[in-house]
Design a protein around this motif. Structure first.
Motif, mmCIF file in Angstrom:
data_model
loop_
_atom_site.group_PDB
_atom_site.id
_atom_site.type_symbol
_atom_site.label_atom_id
_atom_site.label_comp_id
_atom_site.label_asym_id
_atom_site.label_seq_id
_atom_site.Cartn_x
_atom_site.Cartn_y
_atom_site.Cartn_z
ATOM 1 N N PHE A 1 0.845 -1.187 0.000
ATOM 2 C CA PHE A 1 0.000 0.000 0.000
ATOM 3 C C PHE A 1 0.884 1.241 0.000
ATOM 4 O O PHE A 1 2.049 1.196 0.380
ATOM 5 C CB PHE A 1 -0.967 0.010 1.198
ATOM 6 C CG PHE A 1 -0.311 -0.139 2.543
ATOM 7 C CD1 PHE A 1 0.007 0.968 3.315
ATOM 8 C CD2 PHE A 1 -0.024 -1.396 3.052
ATOM 9 C CE1 PHE A 1 0.610 0.826 4.556
ATOM 10 C CE2 PHE A 1 0.574 -1.551 4.300
ATOM 11 C CZ PHE A 1 0.891 -0.428 5.051
ATOM 12 N N GLU A 2 0.315 2.334 -0.471
ATOM 13 C CA GLU A 2 1.014 3.620 -0.566
ATOM 14 C C GLU A 2 0.475 4.528 0.526
ATOM 15 O O GLU A 2 -0.735 4.725 0.620
ATOM 16 C CB GLU A 2 0.751 4.268 -1.931
ATOM 17 C CG GLU A 2 0.961 3.366 -3.129
ATOM 18 C CD GLU A 2 2.405 3.024 -3.382
ATOM 19 O OE1 GLU A 2 3.275 3.873 -3.089
ATOM 20 O OE2 GLU A 2 2.674 1.907 -3.857
ATOM 21 N N SER B 1 -9.162 -4.992 5.359
ATOM 22 C CA SER B 1 -10.135 -4.109 6.004
ATOM 23 C C SER B 1 -9.518 -3.289 7.133
ATOM 24 O O SER B 1 -9.892 -2.130 7.331
ATOM 25 C CB SER B 1 -11.343 -4.897 6.499
ATOM 26 O OG SER B 1 -11.002 -5.723 7.578
ATOM 27 N N GLU B 2 -8.578 -3.860 7.872
ATOM 28 C CA GLU B 2 -7.982 -3.161 9.015
ATOM 29 C C GLU B 2 -6.819 -2.240 8.636
ATOM 30 O O GLU B 2 -6.617 -1.214 9.284
ATOM 31 C CB GLU B 2 -7.503 -4.164 10.061
ATOM 32 C CG GLU B 2 -8.614 -4.888 10.776
ATOM 33 C CD GLU B 2 -9.489 -3.965 11.607
ATOM 34 O OE1 GLU B 2 -8.977 -2.993 12.199
ATOM 35 O OE2 GLU B 2 -10.711 -4.216 11.650
ATOM 36 N N PHE C 1 -5.197 2.604 5.038
ATOM 37 C CA PHE C 1 -3.949 3.355 4.917
ATOM 38 C C PHE C 1 -3.527 3.625 3.477
ATOM 39 O O PHE C 1 -2.723 4.523 3.236
ATOM 40 C CB PHE C 1 -2.818 2.631 5.669
ATOM 41 C CG PHE C 1 -2.880 2.830 7.150
ATOM 42 C CD1 PHE C 1 -2.066 3.758 7.780
ATOM 43 C CD2 PHE C 1 -3.758 2.094 7.930
ATOM 44 C CE1 PHE C 1 -2.126 3.954 9.152
ATOM 45 C CE2 PHE C 1 -3.833 2.281 9.311
ATOM 46 C CZ PHE C 1 -3.010 3.220 9.919
ATOM 47 N N ASP C 2 -4.051 2.867 2.512
ATOM 48 C CA ASP C 2 -3.619 3.056 1.131
ATOM 49 C C ASP C 2 -4.055 4.428 0.621
ATOM 50 O O ASP C 2 -5.220 4.797 0.710
ATOM 51 C CB ASP C 2 -4.203 1.957 0.239
ATOM 52 C CG ASP C 2 -3.595 1.975 -1.152
ATOM 53 O OD1 ASP C 2 -2.375 2.236 -1.278
ATOM 54 O OD2 ASP C 2 -4.332 1.723 -2.125
ATOM 55 N N ARG D 1 -10.137 19.566 1.738
ATOM 56 C CA ARG D 1 -9.934 19.403 0.286
ATOM 57 C C ARG D 1 -10.173 17.950 -0.147
ATOM 58 O O ARG D 1 -9.726 17.540 -1.198
ATOM 59 C CB ARG D 1 -8.544 19.875 -0.097
ATOM 60 C CG ARG D 1 -8.342 21.355 0.159
ATOM 61 C CD ARG D 1 -6.897 21.761 -0.010
ATOM 62 N NE ARG D 1 -6.700 23.123 0.383
ATOM 63 C CZ ARG D 1 -6.506 24.135 -0.476
ATOM 64 N NH1 ARG D 1 -6.498 23.896 -1.758
ATOM 65 N NH2 ARG D 1 -6.321 25.352 -0.032
ATOM 66 N N ASP D 2 -10.847 17.201 0.719
ATOM 67 C CA ASP D 2 -11.272 15.829 0.431
ATOM 68 C C ASP D 2 -10.115 14.840 0.310
ATOM 69 O O ASP D 2 -10.173 13.889 -0.455
ATOM 70 C CB ASP D 2 -12.143 15.791 -0.829
ATOM 71 C CG ASP D 2 -13.040 14.568 -0.867
ATOM 72 O OD1 ASP D 2 -13.427 14.079 0.219
ATOM 73 O OD2 ASP D 2 -13.315 14.069 -1.970
ATOM 74 N N HIS D 3 -9.055 15.072 1.074
ATOM 75 C CA HIS D 3 -7.938 14.131 1.133
ATOM 76 C C HIS D 3 -8.203 13.109 2.237
ATOM 77 O O HIS D 3 -8.857 13.420 3.236
ATOM 78 C CB HIS D 3 -6.618 14.854 1.432
ATOM 79 C CG HIS D 3 -6.064 15.579 0.254
ATOM 80 N ND1 HIS D 3 -4.939 15.191 -0.404
ATOM 81 C CD2 HIS D 3 -6.500 16.686 -0.401
ATOM 82 C CE1 HIS D 3 -4.685 16.008 -1.394
ATOM 83 N NE2 HIS D 3 -5.631 16.929 -1.419
ATOM 84 N N ASN D 4 -7.679 11.907 2.056
ATOM 85 C CA ASN D 4 -7.800 10.849 3.054
ATOM 86 C C ASN D 4 -6.691 11.048 4.091
ATOM 87 O O ASN D 4 -5.517 10.832 3.793
ATOM 88 C CB ASN D 4 -7.673 9.480 2.386
ATOM 89 C CG ASN D 4 -7.869 8.344 3.358
ATOM 90 O OD1 ASN D 4 -8.219 8.531 4.515
ATOM 91 N ND2 ASN D 4 -7.634 7.136 2.886
ATOM 92 N N VAL D 5 -7.064 11.464 5.288
ATOM 93 C CA VAL D 5 -6.118 11.752 6.365
ATOM 94 C C VAL D 5 -6.422 10.833 7.545
ATOM 95 O O VAL D 5 -7.586 10.661 7.920
ATOM 96 C CB VAL D 5 -6.198 13.230 6.810
ATOM 97 C CG1 VAL D 5 -5.300 13.494 8.000
ATOM 98 C CG2 VAL D 5 -5.846 14.150 5.644
ATOM 99 N N ILE D 6 -5.374 10.250 8.109
ATOM 100 C CA ILE D 6 -5.517 9.434 9.309
ATOM 101 C C ILE D 6 -4.762 10.134 10.423
ATOM 102 O O ILE D 6 -3.573 10.429 10.288
ATOM 103 C CB ILE D 6 -4.953 8.016 9.099
ATOM 104 C CG1 ILE D 6 -5.718 7.285 7.992
ATOM 105 C CG2 ILE D 6 -5.003 7.220 10.403
ATOM 106 C CD1 ILE D 6 -5.116 5.954 7.599
#
Length: 153
Positions: free
Chosen positions: A12-13, A67-68, A73-74, A95-100
């Motif tokens: 994953f990236e 799933s976990e 994280f990708d 800005r609709d970015h996937n942030v964890i």
């Protein structure tokens, strides 16, 4: 009865930044992570079970890890929520970015500990997580072993 270890690999990236770090990794950057997940158990001996002879179906392990870890994280960016990076995270989310946002510095070492807890919580009772290897670059990785986590006497 033999005890067997089964390993499945994932890719994953993910982007991250290390707040307060004194090197290049203080900047937002990304890695092509490779995660090796090894579980340990005994093959199923019930000949009427469709999974006879398996410790765990590779597909079942894949579902858990996808799933976990992988699906979450990708193509996400990970920040320690207890740092000023929270402001950058909020802006990226707008800005609709996937942030964890995590409670820890997002190093490979801390990520592999986090991943171990997530995976262990989903494994069937008769299967134990043996080890994880999180490869950040071609030559750098962090490893987690269940045997290292047992209390020292």
């Amino acid at each position: 009865m033999s005890t067997i270890r089964i390993t499945k690999q994932f890719s994953f990236e993910t982007g991250h930044a290390l707040y307060g770090y004194d090197g290049k990794c203080k900047n937002v950057h990304g890695h092509s992570y490779k995660l090796s997940v090894t579980v340990i158990g005994n093959p199923i001996t019930d000949k009427t079970n469709v999974k006879y002879g398996m410790v765990i179906d590779f597909g079942d392990l894949k579902k858990i890890v996808k799933s976990e870890i992988v699906d979450r994280f990708d193509h996400a960016t990970v920040f320690n929520k207890n740092t000023p990076h929270i402001e950058l995270a909020k802006e990226l989310e707008k800005r609709d970015h996937n942030v964890i946002l995590v409670e820890y510095q997002p190093t490979s070492e801390n990520m592999v500990v986090d991943f171990s807890e997530k995976i262990k919580s989903r494994l069937p009772n008769h299967i134990k997580l043996h080890s994880l290897k999180l490869q950040e670059t071609e030559s750098s990785f962090a490893e987690w072993y269940a045997s290292d986590q047992e209390p020292q006497e």
